[in-house]
Scaffold this active site. Structure first.
Site, PDB file in Angstrom:
ATOM      1  N   LYS C  20      12.258  25.893  15.775  1.00 20.31           N
ATOM      2  CA  LYS C  20      10.949  26.211  15.202  1.00 20.31           C
ATOM      3  C   LYS C  20      10.463  25.009  14.416  1.00 20.31           C
ATOM      4  O   LYS C  20      11.222  24.406  13.649  1.00 20.31           O
ATOM      5  CB  LYS C  20      11.080  27.420  14.252  1.00 20.31           C
ATOM      6  CG  LYS C  20       9.763  28.131  13.974  1.00 20.31           C
ATOM      7  CD  LYS C  20       9.357  29.019  15.142  1.00 20.31           C
ATOM      8  CE  LYS C  20       8.416  30.136  14.788  1.00 20.31           C
ATOM      9  NZ  LYS C  20       8.245  31.038  15.957  1.00 20.31           N
ATOM     10  N   THR C  65      13.284  31.902  17.629  1.00 21.21           N
ATOM     11  CA  THR C  65      12.736  30.927  16.681  1.00 21.21           C
ATOM     12  C   THR C  65      12.065  31.673  15.528  1.00 21.21           C
ATOM     13  O   THR C  65      11.966  31.134  14.424  1.00 21.21           O
ATOM     14  CB  THR C  65      11.749  29.956  17.374  1.00 21.21           C
ATOM     15  OG1 THR C  65      10.604  30.664  17.829  1.00 21.21           O
ATOM     16  CG2 THR C  65      12.426  29.240  18.533  1.00 21.21           C
ATOM     17  N   PHE C 166       0.472 -15.622   8.282  1.00 22.10           N
ATOM     18  CA  PHE C 166       1.150 -15.552   9.595  1.00 22.10           C
ATOM     19  C   PHE C 166       0.807 -16.834  10.350  1.00 22.10           C
ATOM     20  O   PHE C 166      -0.333 -17.073  10.724  1.00 22.10           O
ATOM     21  CB  PHE C 166       0.689 -14.300  10.363  1.00 22.10           C
ATOM     22  CG  PHE C 166       1.459 -14.060  11.629  1.00 22.10           C
ATOM     23  CD1 PHE C 166       2.852 -13.991  11.620  1.00 22.10           C
ATOM     24  CD2 PHE C 166       0.800 -13.906  12.841  1.00 22.10           C
ATOM     25  CE1 PHE C 166       3.568 -13.769  12.798  1.00 22.10           C
ATOM     26  CE2 PHE C 166       1.503 -13.684  14.024  1.00 22.10           C
ATOM     27  CZ  PHE C 166       2.889 -13.610  13.989  1.00 22.10           C
ATOM     28  N   VAL C 228       5.268  -9.453   8.809  1.00 18.89           N
ATOM     29  CA  VAL C 228       5.698  -8.090   8.503  1.00 18.89           C
ATOM     30  C   VAL C 228       7.210  -7.992   8.642  1.00 18.89           C
ATOM     31  O   VAL C 228       7.876  -7.313   7.857  1.00 18.89           O
ATOM     32  CB  VAL C 228       4.994  -7.071   9.427  1.00 18.89           C
ATOM     33  CG1 VAL C 228       5.515  -5.658   9.180  1.00 18.89           C
ATOM     34  CG2 VAL C 228       3.480  -7.129   9.232  1.00 18.89           C
TER      35      VAL C 228
END
Lengths: 291, 291, 291, 291
Positions: C20, C65, C166, C228
């Site tokens: 569930k 469930t 970068f 990153v």
């Protein structure tokens, strides 16, 4: 006590409404082996003599929104069938009849469409596939007896890969858009049409609504589009021409841009072939057209 | 040609507007080591002499929505600073001044708030954490000179775990809700306030808006709530009391229900302790309060 | 019958699990005037001897469930307190003990954080404001006795307005990105850390999780980011350095791009000041770091 | 410097990948008056010799994710046609060939389906209506030469109004679900199938994928469902039976519950007719079946 504190100020409640939203119902119409399924979400809004609930903590006139939900479930069980409009009208009247403090009821609906699943080329009796485009209705019923009814569809995503352009527009220092005689036109349209007066409960709303939509989509597909505005106007015209019982059409058409892919840095020319779909920003064109 | 076909019918354009939505801007205000970041999304809508674009495919008055986007980016670079309101007012005037065919401009903004990140207990100079609640503004500027300005906040999710009840409401055959003197009250509020007249550009909107919100939240927290309606009204009262420059407050407060968990089948009593949060259906209360 | 038809084919069930999802719970911890609220959503997944439910329509081992949902509600009422981890561990063991056919239970949780509302500068006793970032936990408990526990946070939206660049990356025919030594870095991070072994139930998970997050965010804020990747790695290092009880850290960091606004057509230079936030496309960097 | 600080600790990068997500492409295939439109979103992920970008701020091997985006756009312009699979395979190989530091490329795609709009009963040449269900593909290509290819569909919302039950399951103190021999079964299915080996580029993937889906949906519609598990297994069996070139099928089927409306308080019996659709909580059944 706290309420009195603020009530002491000169304050005025100039507009108020309340209700229940997102009340969901599924009916299985199973009178025959060939089932129909009808899944609708309701919004209920009430206006009326509810001021004391705001100004003095008095709930004696406040129909609980939980009761609205129960009412939708119970009445839907008894009365909701293939067509939404007659039920929405009845639901609105139920609230007006049951509670004198209500001056106006607004019912809004949207429907999850379920198309019959094709199995071995045959439509199946009890299996269904979700279909895009959400039919909507809106009823505004007043104690005076006045009733407004609108039908329509929203979230209908359509696209044409040619037959659309945009040129001859005014330029200024902030204009960089190139003119084009051939672009992709895509929109997630919302179209609603107002009935001059609510037709009888046995009127075939489903068939007429489908015909109105077909007429609008034929215009979308067949007519050259010099702008979203023109296409919108012509679609509204087709709807008004198709059904004499509707008095106005309101269309909201976001311009879901497909930008030409910039492939020049790679020595390629993507004109008319390669595009980048974007979600934001987007144009938005809205208008209401009457007879 | 297709346009003429439909123009032959008696049709009337009774309302129309168009524009660009979801134009996003981020400004880094870096005059000092301590940066400020300002992230705002704009919607621009124009009304005016645009009928020929609908009825005869004439684009000669249609300011492209792409130009609106460019204008937002360029003017934001030059003029957007810590406060949104002065910029939104200026942006609206820009369109009126630039294009005579516009009779009315609507600018709507919503802001992504960024709170300064605390590092070792100190607010950092250039690092930020997203903050909930979306500040909004709305400007409607007409060629007549009339200008309406509203500020506010939406998607502000607040909850009180006690100090709220709901009882003494009318009952009918569809009422099953039990009365309660102690429930959870939760809402994702939208509050906007209208300025009597736009304050000067150097007015401290940010500080006043924050103070108005604080005043409303103090009422939400401190006052016993006999209904969402009463709480909404008292919150509006607090806003009007706090700031003499605003003339009205509009609040929309969904009742985000936390249902008592039904633990009886398991021999447990969850009263006041265990709840089930639900998204749908939900109550909805909306009102506008003036002085 | 239909089952037998397919069972006749040589088919093998190589993996299966069921359960569930989105079981929501709100607890009001009200032992004192100063309430705590704890709102958690649970997912429960079971693996084990369930093959016959797939292959022969035999439900005799299939825990419904719906029962899982009831179990979460009942046990949460009895045992869920300020910390999620001890409860998630207990919940997993409950299923293993109750049903012999289960070989492995996975419990996943995510929490709606509620910060105490400040009223007149004081934290309020029972009013709360939703807070961003979603704490998560995951328990995998096997019948063998093996238990894995992870804690973390997701949807934490952070941004730095400088201290990020970068450059020096490889170029090819499809490279158009300019190198930069100063850009905005923004991410909606997901960070989870695995406990070497589940700490005792009275361990202060909340405090440690908060300290781990603070350590990671300090690195995000203070360290120059050449990519990153480097920032992610250093953040993981900070977490591992902070808490000796965790054995690994997994980070997923979408690169939420703020593109430099192109204002050249308007004779403006937006460098470092004006950006366009975009949702798509976005970079995505993911890694797991152990000691 | 900061990198060195953390690099001093004993830390190990045990897994890493990076790439670009949500790269969107629209191709208009207009070799004839009858256009085809192909709208696909790509995700690109790379694994390989990228450790130094994490551990020492060295970007010399880091293919920018912006370059990945450009590559998708350029190669899509040149090579993307009616079928996604051959293009996804080619795209993966492009990255392996272009950059020696890559050991493995993962390409994931999902497609916005556009059905031809019917105008006056005829499919239109260049107008389209969005269609539900999102076709997906996944390619994992390694430098070793190993290539995995899977096709499938997700977000396909189907429902049967009868022919489904759930009974004979185990009960415990937390069981309240009544057994039923007639319920609504609805799911938003995700089905993917793995090709034993990638078929030739001129293989008709579109036709085979459609036939596999039809075979699964026929089972969903025609076979009585004693549980989602059995239905899932039989659907997988139908797929494996239909196409000898696929080696396994993975299905994820949320059980989108339509709860019987409780109308007893109003003296009504809604059994089999009136239901309340719910979004949460929901069951979830997942399995992989091979030959």
């Amino acid at each position: 006590m706290s309420g009195q504190y603020y009530a002491a100020r000169p304050m005025k409640l100039v507009a108020q409404n309340y209700g229940k939203q997102r009340v969901r119902v599924m009916k299985v119409l199973r009178s025959a082996p060939r089932h129909e399924v009808k899944e609708v979400e309701f919004g209920v809004r009430l206006e009326g003599d509810f001021e004391s609930s705001y100004t003095s903590g008095d709930n004696t006139k406040v129909v609980p929104t939980d009761t609205m939900k129960n009412t939708v479930h119970a009445l839907a069980h008894e009365h909701l069938a293939r067509q939404t409009e007659p039920f929405a009208l009845r639901l609105a009247q139920h609230f007006l009849k049951s509670y004198a403090q209500i001056s106006r009821v607004t019912i809004e609906t949207n429907e999850q469409r379920w198309a019959r699943l094709a199995v071995d080329g045959q439509p199946h009796n009890h299996s269904f596939l979700a279909e895009g485009g959400t039919p909507v209705t809106k009823v505004v019923a007043a104690r005076t007896g006045a009733v407004e009814l609108a039908s329509g569809i929203e979230n209908l995503l359509v696209l044409k890969s040619t037959g659309s352009g945009f040129k001859d527009y005014p330029k200024c220092a902030y204009t960089t858009l190139p003119e084009t005689t051939d672009r992709i036109l895509a929109t997630s349209m919302r179209a609603t049409w107002r009935w001059s007066a609510p037709p009888a409960a046995d009127y075939d709303f489903n068939a007429t609504n489908a015909a109105i939509l077909d007429a609008m989509l034929a215009v979308f597909a067949n007519n050259h589009s010099p702008s979203v505005q023109t296409t919108l106007y012509e679609m509204a015209g087709a709807a008004l021409a198709l059904c004499p019982l509707i008095s106005s059409v309101t269309l909201a058409m976001p311009n879901k841009h497909y930008l030409p892919a910039n492939l020049k840095p790679f020595g390629l020319d993507g004109t008319g072939v390669s595009f980048v779909p974007t979600e934001e920003p987007h144009g938005q064109i809205e208008a209401t057209i009457t007879r």
